[in-house]
Design a protein around this motif. Structure first.
Motif, mmCIF file in Angstrom:
data_model
loop_
_atom_site.group_PDB
_atom_site.id
_atom_site.type_symbol
_atom_site.label_atom_id
_atom_site.label_comp_id
_atom_site.label_asym_id
_atom_site.label_seq_id
_atom_site.Cartn_x
_atom_site.Cartn_y
_atom_site.Cartn_z
ATOM 1 N N SER A 111 0.828 -1.213 0.000
ATOM 2 C CA SER A 111 0.000 0.000 0.000
ATOM 3 C C SER A 111 0.857 1.257 0.000
ATOM 4 C CB SER A 111 -0.931 0.012 1.222
ATOM 5 O OG SER A 111 -0.211 0.283 2.420
ATOM 6 N N ARG A 112 2.126 1.122 0.402
ATOM 7 C CA ARG A 112 3.043 2.264 0.462
ATOM 8 C C ARG A 112 3.882 2.406 -0.796
ATOM 9 N NH1 ARG A 112 4.753 4.205 5.242
ATOM 10 N NH2 ARG A 112 5.619 5.828 3.878
ATOM 11 N N VAL A 113 4.230 1.275 -1.403
ATOM 12 C CA VAL A 113 5.167 1.318 -2.530
ATOM 13 C C VAL A 113 4.995 0.048 -3.364
ATOM 14 C CG1 VAL A 113 7.015 0.201 -1.211
ATOM 15 C CG2 VAL A 113 7.601 1.703 -3.130
ATOM 16 N N ALA A 114 5.251 0.164 -4.664
ATOM 17 C CA ALA A 114 5.165 -0.993 -5.555
ATOM 18 C C ALA A 114 6.446 -1.821 -5.438
ATOM 19 C CB ALA A 114 4.962 -0.531 -6.994
ATOM 20 N N LEU A 115 6.307 -3.109 -5.169
ATOM 21 C CA LEU A 115 7.457 -4.019 -5.136
ATOM 22 C C LEU A 115 7.571 -4.710 -6.488
ATOM 23 C CD1 LEU A 115 7.137 -5.688 -1.614
ATOM 24 C CD2 LEU A 115 8.512 -3.706 -2.283
ATOM 25 N N ASP A 116 8.781 -4.746 -7.016
ATOM 26 C CA ASP A 116 8.987 -5.353 -8.330
ATOM 27 C C ASP A 116 9.151 -6.863 -8.250
ATOM 28 O OD1 ASP A 116 9.427 -2.848 -10.179
ATOM 29 O OD2 ASP A 116 10.535 -2.454 -8.339
ATOM 30 N N HIS A 117 9.697 -7.334 -7.138
ATOM 31 C CA HIS A 117 9.990 -8.762 -6.984
ATOM 32 C C HIS A 117 9.715 -9.172 -5.544
ATOM 33 C CE1 HIS A 117 13.154 -11.898 -5.903
ATOM 34 N NE2 HIS A 117 12.440 -12.523 -6.803
ATOM 35 N N ILE A 118 8.991 -10.267 -5.392
ATOM 36 C CA ILE A 118 8.793 -10.868 -4.068
ATOM 37 C C ILE A 118 9.207 -12.324 -4.165
ATOM 38 C CG2 ILE A 118 7.176 -11.479 -2.240
ATOM 39 C CD1 ILE A 118 5.467 -9.102 -3.009
ATOM 40 N N ALA A 119 10.078 -12.746 -3.264
ATOM 41 C CA ALA A 119 10.497 -14.141 -3.168
ATOM 42 C C ALA A 119 9.929 -14.727 -1.882
ATOM 43 C CB ALA A 119 12.019 -14.247 -3.174
ATOM 44 N N ILE A 120 9.256 -15.866 -2.002
ATOM 45 C CA ILE A 120 8.616 -16.501 -0.855
ATOM 46 C C ILE A 120 9.155 -17.915 -0.690
ATOM 47 C CG2 ILE A 120 6.442 -17.373 0.088
ATOM 48 C CD1 ILE A 120 5.053 -15.030 -1.320
ATOM 49 N N ASP A 121 9.628 -18.211 0.505
ATOM 50 C CA ASP A 121 10.126 -19.543 0.813
ATOM 51 C C ASP A 121 8.959 -20.423 1.277
ATOM 52 O OD1 ASP A 121 13.043 -18.992 0.519
ATOM 53 O OD2 ASP A 121 12.625 -17.575 2.132
ATOM 54 N N ILE A 122 8.604 -21.400 0.461
ATOM 55 C CA ILE A 122 7.597 -22.386 0.869
ATOM 56 C C ILE A 122 8.363 -23.519 1.537
ATOM 57 C CG2 ILE A 122 5.719 -23.886 0.147
ATOM 58 C CD1 ILE A 122 5.226 -22.090 -2.212
#
Length: 255
Positions: A111-122
Motif C-alpha cells: 500500500s506504500r510502494v510498488a514491489l517489483d519482486h517478491i520471493a517466498i520460501d515455501i
C-alpha cells in the motif's frame, strides 16, 4: 539489522542486488544458514537514512534493492518507509524475501510502494502442517495457522510488479523430491494467475558455517536430487510457472 552487501549475484534471480539483512524471525528453522541473525544474536540499530545513503552509492552497479532476513516483515512499518525512500532516491527496483506468514504486513508495504519482486520460501507442503512444523521449527498447532497465513501471503504477493518467485529448499531428512511434487501441485491449485510472471525455484541445502550444529554436520543435498525435484515440478507446472534449480555446482539453471 544484520548488515548489507552492496553487490549480490544470488538474491534476485538473474539480477544484481544491493542486499540488506534484517534481524529476528518468527520461524526457527533448524537448518537456517542465518540462524544467528534470525535469533537476534547478530543485530545492530541502523537508521533509514544510513541505509538509503549506502543504497544510493551502489545504485549505479545494481538492479534491485533487496531486503531479506531473518523475517523482514516483522518490521513492516519501517520497511515500508525504507522501500519508499530508496525508490525515491535511487529509482532501483525493489525486492522482498519473506516467509509470507504475515500477509497483513505484505499488504501494508504494497500500500506504500510498488514491489517489483517478491520471493517466498515455501518451507514444506502447506497441506501437511506437521511436516511444515518440523521444517520451520514450529509447534504443530502453530503451524496449522501459519500454513493458512502463508497461503494468504502468497495470494497477496500476486500484486508484485515484475515477478513472484516461490522457493523450496531440499533439506536432508526433512524434504525430498515427493515433497516438491506436492508443493508444485499446491502452487497449481492456488491459481496465481494475477502474478505477471511466476517462477518456482528448487534449491540445494548447503551446510554453511551459520547453520545450527545438527544440520551443519549433514552433507549438502546431492545436485542430482535437486535437479530431479525440479524436473518433477516442471512436469506439474509446465506452461504455468517457470522452473529453476539452484546448486553450488551449477548456480541457477532454468529447465
Amino acid at each position: 539489522m544484520g548488515g548489507w552487501k552492496e553487490n549480490s549475484l544470488v538474491d534476485v534471480l538473474e539480477s544484481v542486488s544491493f542486499t540488506l539483512w534484517l534481524s529476528f524471525c518468527n520461524f526457527k528453522c533448524p537448518w537456517c544458514a542465518n540462524s544467528v541473525l534470525a535469533r537476534g544474536v547478530e543485530k545492530k540499530p541502523v537508521s533509514v537514512d544510513e541505509i538509503v545513503a549506502a543504497a544510493s552509492r551502489a545504485a549505479s552497479f545494481v538492479d534491485y534493492f533487496h531486503v531479506t532476513g531473518g523475517e523482514p516483515t516483522l518490521q513492516f512499518r519501517a520497511l515500508g518507509e525504507l522501500f519508499a525512500r530508496v525508490k525515491a532516491m535511487t529509482g532501483l527496483k525493489l525486492s522482498l524475501d519473506t516467509n509470507a506468514s504475515i500477509p497483513g504486513a505484505i499488504e501494508y508495504i504494497l500500500s506504500r510502494v510498488a514491489l517489483d519482486h517478491i520471493a517466498i520460501d515455501i518451507k514444506a507442503p502447506l497441506e501437511d502442517p506437521v511436516k511444515y512444523a518440523r521444517v520451520a521449527g514450529l509447534q504443530p498447532v502453530v503451524a496449522v495457522k501459519m500454513t493458512e497465513r502463508v497461503r494468504m501471503g502468497i495470494q497477496v504477493s500476486q500484486r508484485v510488479e515484475d515477478f513472484l518467485e516461490l522457493r523450496t529448499l531440499l533439506v536432508p531428512d526433512l524434504l525430498g523430491v515427493e515433497d516438491v511434487e506436492k508443493i508444485a501441485r499446491e502452487i497449481l491449485e492456488m491459481r496465481l494467475d494475477k502474478a505477471p510472471r511466476l517462477v518456482y525455484v528448487v534449491q540445494q541445502f548447503i551446510p554453511y558455517t551459520g547453520v545450527p550444529e545438527e544440520y551443519r554436520r549433514k552433507p549438502k543435498t546431492p545436485k542430482e536430487q535437486v535437479l530431479e525435484a525440479a524436473k518433477r515440478a516442471k512436469e506439474i507446472l509446465q506452461g504455468y510457472a517457470e522452473i529453476y534449480y539452484r546448486t553450488i555446482e551449477d548456480g541457477s539453471g532454468k529447465l
